[in-house]
Design a protein around this motif. Sequence first.
Motif, PDB file in Angstrom:
ATOM      1  N   LEU A  69       0.826  -1.202   0.000  1.00 59.30           N
ATOM      2  CA  LEU A  69       0.000   0.000   0.000  1.00 59.30           C
ATOM      3  C   LEU A  69       0.864   1.258   0.000  1.00 59.30           C
ATOM      4  O   LEU A  69       0.536   2.259  -0.644  1.00 59.30           O
ATOM      5  CB  LEU A  69      -0.924  -0.017   1.218  1.00 59.30           C
ATOM      6  N   GLY A  70       1.987   1.203   0.717  1.00 62.63           N
ATOM      7  CA  GLY A  70       2.860   2.366   0.802  1.00 62.63           C
ATOM      8  C   GLY A  70       3.549   2.692  -0.507  1.00 62.63           C
ATOM      9  O   GLY A  70       3.748   3.860  -0.834  1.00 62.63           O
ATOM     10  N   ILE A  71       3.911   1.673  -1.297  1.00 61.47           N
ATOM     11  CA  ILE A  71       4.553   1.926  -2.589  1.00 61.47           C
ATOM     12  C   ILE A  71       3.612   2.726  -3.489  1.00 61.47           C
ATOM     13  O   ILE A  71       3.991   3.733  -4.083  1.00 61.47           O
ATOM     14  CB  ILE A  71       4.959   0.599  -3.252  1.00 61.47           C
ATOM     15  N   ALA A  93      -1.259  -2.333 -11.923  1.00 57.14           N
ATOM     16  CA  ALA A  93      -0.605  -3.448 -11.232  1.00 57.14           C
ATOM     17  C   ALA A  93      -1.142  -4.786 -11.735  1.00 57.14           C
ATOM     18  O   ALA A  93      -0.369  -5.704 -12.065  1.00 57.14           O
ATOM     19  CB  ALA A  93      -0.806  -3.318  -9.726  1.00 57.14           C
ATOM     20  N   THR A  94      -2.457  -4.895 -11.813  1.00 59.42           N
ATOM     21  CA  THR A  94      -3.059  -6.142 -12.300  1.00 59.42           C
ATOM     22  C   THR A  94      -2.754  -6.368 -13.772  1.00 59.42           C
ATOM     23  O   THR A  94      -2.387  -7.471 -14.184  1.00 59.42           O
ATOM     24  CB  THR A  94      -4.583  -6.109 -12.084  1.00 59.42           C
ATOM     25  N   GLY A  95      -2.907  -5.314 -14.581  1.00 57.93           N
ATOM     26  CA  GLY A  95      -2.700  -5.448 -16.016  1.00 57.93           C
ATOM     27  C   GLY A  95      -1.269  -5.798 -16.378  1.00 57.93           C
ATOM     28  O   GLY A  95      -1.019  -6.642 -17.249  1.00 57.93           O
ATOM     29  N   ALA A 253       5.176   2.446 -10.282  1.00 59.37           N
ATOM     30  CA  ALA A 253       4.803   1.912  -8.970  1.00 59.37           C
ATOM     31  C   ALA A 253       3.756   0.813  -9.110  1.00 59.37           C
ATOM     32  O   ALA A 253       3.809  -0.213  -8.415  1.00 59.37           O
ATOM     33  CB  ALA A 253       4.268   3.041  -8.080  1.00 59.37           C
ATOM     34  N   GLY A 254       2.789   1.021 -10.004  1.00 60.34           N
ATOM     35  CA  GLY A 254       1.797  -0.021 -10.249  1.00 60.34           C
ATOM     36  C   GLY A 254       2.443  -1.300 -10.759  1.00 60.34           C
ATOM     37  O   GLY A 254       2.085  -2.410 -10.329  1.00 60.34           O
ATOM     38  N   TRP A 255       3.407  -1.165 -11.690  1.00 60.06           N
ATOM     39  CA  TRP A 255       4.125  -2.340 -12.192  1.00 60.06           C
ATOM     40  C   TRP A 255       4.855  -3.060 -11.061  1.00 60.06           C
ATOM     41  O   TRP A 255       4.832  -4.295 -10.980  1.00 60.06           O
ATOM     42  CB  TRP A 255       5.123  -1.911 -13.260  1.00 60.06           C
TER      43      TRP A 255
END
Length: 353
Positions: A69-71, A93-95, A253-255
């Motif tokens: 969560l912090g990232i 992140a999911t994709g 960050a999502g990646w």
Amino acid sequence: MSTAQLPFTARPAPPPRSPGRRLIDRALARPSLAALVATIAVVVFFALQAPQLLTTGGIATVLDVAALLGIGGVAVAMLLIAGQFDLSVGVVATGSSLVTALLVSQAGWGLWPALGVSLAAALLTGLVNGLLVVSTGLPSFLVTLATFLVLQGTSIAVTEAVAGSGQISGLSAAPGWESVRAVFGLTVQLGDGRFRVSLLWWLGVTLLASWVLWRTRFGNAVLGSGGAPRPARELGVPVTRTTVTLFLGTAAAGWLIGTLGLVRLSGVQVDPVLGAEIEYVVVAVIGGCLLTGGYGSAVGASIGALLYAVAREGIVLAGWDPRWFQAFLGVLLLLALLANGVVRRRLLAVPRS
């Protein structure tokens, strides 16, 4: 011939500030202070309700929740400071993890090349978001909400069409798994707690973002873009380039979040529910970021993530109904918004130099 000397009137010195005013000024200079005080109070409260929270197992669980969560929260906080939103971090992140999983399971790629392609895809999403925001003038909230819907629908449809379900697993047999696991999935057992490498990634992201924000010209541009974008442009601040770069940062960050989850589960599960996207914004606001931009810190967002994790795990360990967590989180967000309003009025009344 003598000349008359014009009278000179000295400018009166400003009145000395009272101790209370100096204390308020110091607090305003530290956006994370309120979140830190709240975190200490919540830790003490739940430690009394559930002493196992302070065991190595409880601490490891709290830090594990807070790290991912912090990232995302730190990246979103940087964008909020610049006066922008990004609701697409969770779906990126999911994709991106889905792209990695499909390349490995369906095309037979190794993990490292697949991760490189998924990172490029994530950055492309961030680039599109940033260019749409700066070129159209549309609110970033709506632009990234549209991106979220497009990517979410595409992810679900592609996964079910190619893999036959919304879940892809069994990536541990792919080439490069051991080295990828060493970077993104390493764990250390201490007592009854398992500490994951995501904690180090979280710490690194927080330190890097803090250094960029407070020690570089780019950080000055971020603060200027959020605090006063029009005067910043007139002074030569590259607001457009700064905004696009920050959207690239949230995409990266999502990646990273998606890759950490991919390695942890040895696969990916497409979730059709909007959730993490809002949580990243919530922890950034709880950490002291103003929704209007120009104020906040990466450390504050990380403390907000820690506060979130302590409250969630504390409610579980205390044996409360888990639905109380949503109510508790809503109260925290409301208090943060009220505090943000006070801070904003104070900053408008006495502009910072």
